[in-house]
Scaffold this motif. Structure first.
Motif, PDB file in Angstrom:
ATOM      1  N   UNK A  47     -10.118  -0.220 -11.595  1.00 55.48           N
ATOM      2  CA  UNK A  47     -11.232   0.719 -11.719  1.00 55.48           C
ATOM      3  C   UNK A  47     -10.830   2.141 -12.116  1.00 55.48           C
ATOM      4  N   UNK A  48      -9.539   2.426 -12.155  1.00 56.04           N
ATOM      5  CA  UNK A  48      -9.114   3.767 -12.558  1.00 56.04           C
ATOM      6  C   UNK A  48      -9.475   4.027 -14.023  1.00 56.04           C
ATOM      7  N   UNK A  49      -9.763   5.285 -14.330  1.00 53.33           N
ATOM      8  CA  UNK A  49     -10.028   5.669 -15.711  1.00 53.33           C
ATOM      9  C   UNK A  49      -8.815   5.348 -16.576  1.00 53.33           C
ATOM     10  N   UNK A  50      -9.072   4.851 -17.781  1.00 55.62           N
ATOM     11  CA  UNK A  50      -7.999   4.420 -18.676  1.00 55.62           C
ATOM     12  C   UNK A  50      -8.070   5.171 -20.002  1.00 55.62           C
ATOM     13  N   UNK A  51      -6.904   5.557 -20.509  1.00 54.84           N
ATOM     14  CA  UNK A  51      -6.801   6.230 -21.802  1.00 54.84           C
ATOM     15  C   UNK A  51      -5.343   6.188 -22.233  1.00 54.84           C
ATOM     16  N   UNK A  52      -5.021   6.825 -23.349  1.00 53.01           N
ATOM     17  CA  UNK A  52      -3.640   6.807 -23.838  1.00 53.01           C
ATOM     18  C   UNK A  52      -3.256   8.174 -24.376  1.00 53.01           C
ATOM     19  N   UNK A  53      -1.965   8.428 -24.391  1.00 55.32           N
ATOM     20  CA  UNK A  53      -1.383   9.571 -25.093  1.00 55.32           C
ATOM     21  C   UNK A  53      -0.371   9.006 -26.084  1.00 55.32           C
ATOM     22  N   UNK A  54      -0.600   9.270 -27.367  1.00 53.49           N
ATOM     23  CA  UNK A  54       0.268   8.744 -28.424  1.00 53.49           C
ATOM     24  C   UNK A  54       1.137   9.869 -28.975  1.00 53.49           C
ATOM     25  N   UNK A  55       2.413   9.827 -28.663  1.00 50.23           N
ATOM     26  CA  UNK A  55       3.379  10.805 -29.168  1.00 50.23           C
ATOM     27  C   UNK A  55       4.007  10.207 -30.421  1.00 50.23           C
ATOM     28  N   UNK A  56       3.429  10.532 -31.557  1.00 51.85           N
ATOM     29  CA  UNK A  56       3.870   9.895 -32.792  1.00 51.85           C
ATOM     30  C   UNK A  56       5.186  10.461 -33.299  1.00 51.85           C
ATOM     31  N   UNK A  57       5.564  11.660 -32.874  1.00 49.19           N
ATOM     32  CA  UNK A  57       6.861  12.208 -33.264  1.00 49.19           C
ATOM     33  C   UNK A  57       7.999  11.451 -32.604  1.00 49.19           C
ATOM     34  N   UNK A  58       7.782  10.989 -31.368  1.00 50.47           N
ATOM     35  CA  UNK A  58       8.822  10.284 -30.629  1.00 50.47           C
ATOM     36  C   UNK A  58       8.544   8.782 -30.521  1.00 50.47           C
ATOM     37  N   UNK A  59       7.484   8.322 -31.185  1.00 49.07           N
ATOM     38  CA  UNK A  59       7.190   6.886 -31.297  1.00 49.07           C
ATOM     39  C   UNK A  59       6.985   6.235 -29.927  1.00 49.07           C
ATOM     40  N   UNK A  60       6.198   6.897 -29.091  1.00 46.27           N
ATOM     41  CA  UNK A  60       5.901   6.381 -27.756  1.00 46.27           C
ATOM     42  C   UNK A  60       4.396   6.504 -27.505  1.00 46.27           C
TER      43      UNK A  60
END
Length: 247
Positions: free
Chosen positions: A200-213
């Motif tokens: 039930x926790x809120x879900x999202x993402x952080x995309x660090x495209x410079x470091x490919x993570x």
């Protein structure tokens, strides 16, 4: 560039604010995969907050429904009640903002953004066979999609599809996916306002495209407070109950 990837906020201001607070200073630009409104009790507050974030944004099917761009015939009775209530609550400027959200796919630097499937914004992508066209046809190695409210996704390399299932630890935390050269990805950040993958926790993402993570985040929030507002608004009981169990 570090992108904060939001999707399926569904008018849940408490979940959105908890998510933003958890990753303050960790991103440079916001992208949003649609379904800003509907289901939740805070359509105006969330719309205004999203506007203030100045995101690269596309529409979702619930945004279309609330704005009158999509008929409600395909919605179940509970979803129809919520969409009609939301439409009636929206301030004119906010409703206009939702109505003018563009369809995907959209480009954000090296990313491609879609709401549902790559070729159909209203189609769900749950299994590898449904993911294949997006993995092969997208112009980007990394494509983000929403709509299912399931955090995770798919990878494709040398003719093989992989399923990505990451489980962040308890509390506000993330699980990291390293993007490998020569691999294509179709990734779902999950739902901010109404997860359906059992967490039930809120879900999202952080995309660090410079470091490919890509960091897949889960953040707890005050679910009881949101449920109280939903009850006061007269929203359907099953929609109120489900946010506590993430189903």
């Amino acid at each position: 560039m570090r992108f904060l990837v939001l999707s399926d906020i569904h008018a849940n201001a408490t979940a959105l604010e908890a998510s933003l607070a958890a990753v303050e200073g960790r991103w440079e630009r916001v992208v949003c995969l649609g379904d800003v409104v509907d289901y939740g009790p805070d359509p105006n507050e969330v719309t205004e907050r999203v506007k203030a974030l100045d995101p690269i944004i596309i529409r979702g099917n619930h945004d279309k429904a609330v704005a009158g761009l999509l008929g409600l015939e395909g919605f179940n009775p509970l979803a129809r009640i919520a969409a009609e209530w939301t439409h009636g609550q929206m301030q004119p400027g906010n409703l206009n903002y939702i109505a003018q959200l563009p369809a995907g796919p959209a480009a954000a630097d090296s990313l491609t953004l879609v709401h549902g499937a790559y070729e159909d914004e209203d189609e769900y992508v749950f299994v590898p066979s449904q993911a294949m066209s997006g993995l092969l046809e997208s112009p980007s190695d990394v494509t983000f999609f929403g709509h299912t409210h399931y955090q995770g996704g798919f990878s494709y390399r040398a003719g093989q599809i992989g399923v990505i299932q990451l489980k962040p630890e308890a509390g506000p935390s993330f699980a990291a996916l390293r993007l490998e050269p020569g691999t294509r990805y179709l990734l779902n950040p999950g739902s901010i306002g109404q997860p359906r993958d059992g967490d039930p926790r809120a879900a999202f993402a952080v995309a660090d495209m410079d470091h490919h993570v890509v960091e897949f985040w889960r953040v707890p929030y005050d679910i009881a407070a949101v449920q109280k507002r939903m009850r006061s608004a007269g929203l359907p009981g099953p929609l109120i109950d489900r946010i506590a169990v993430g189903r």
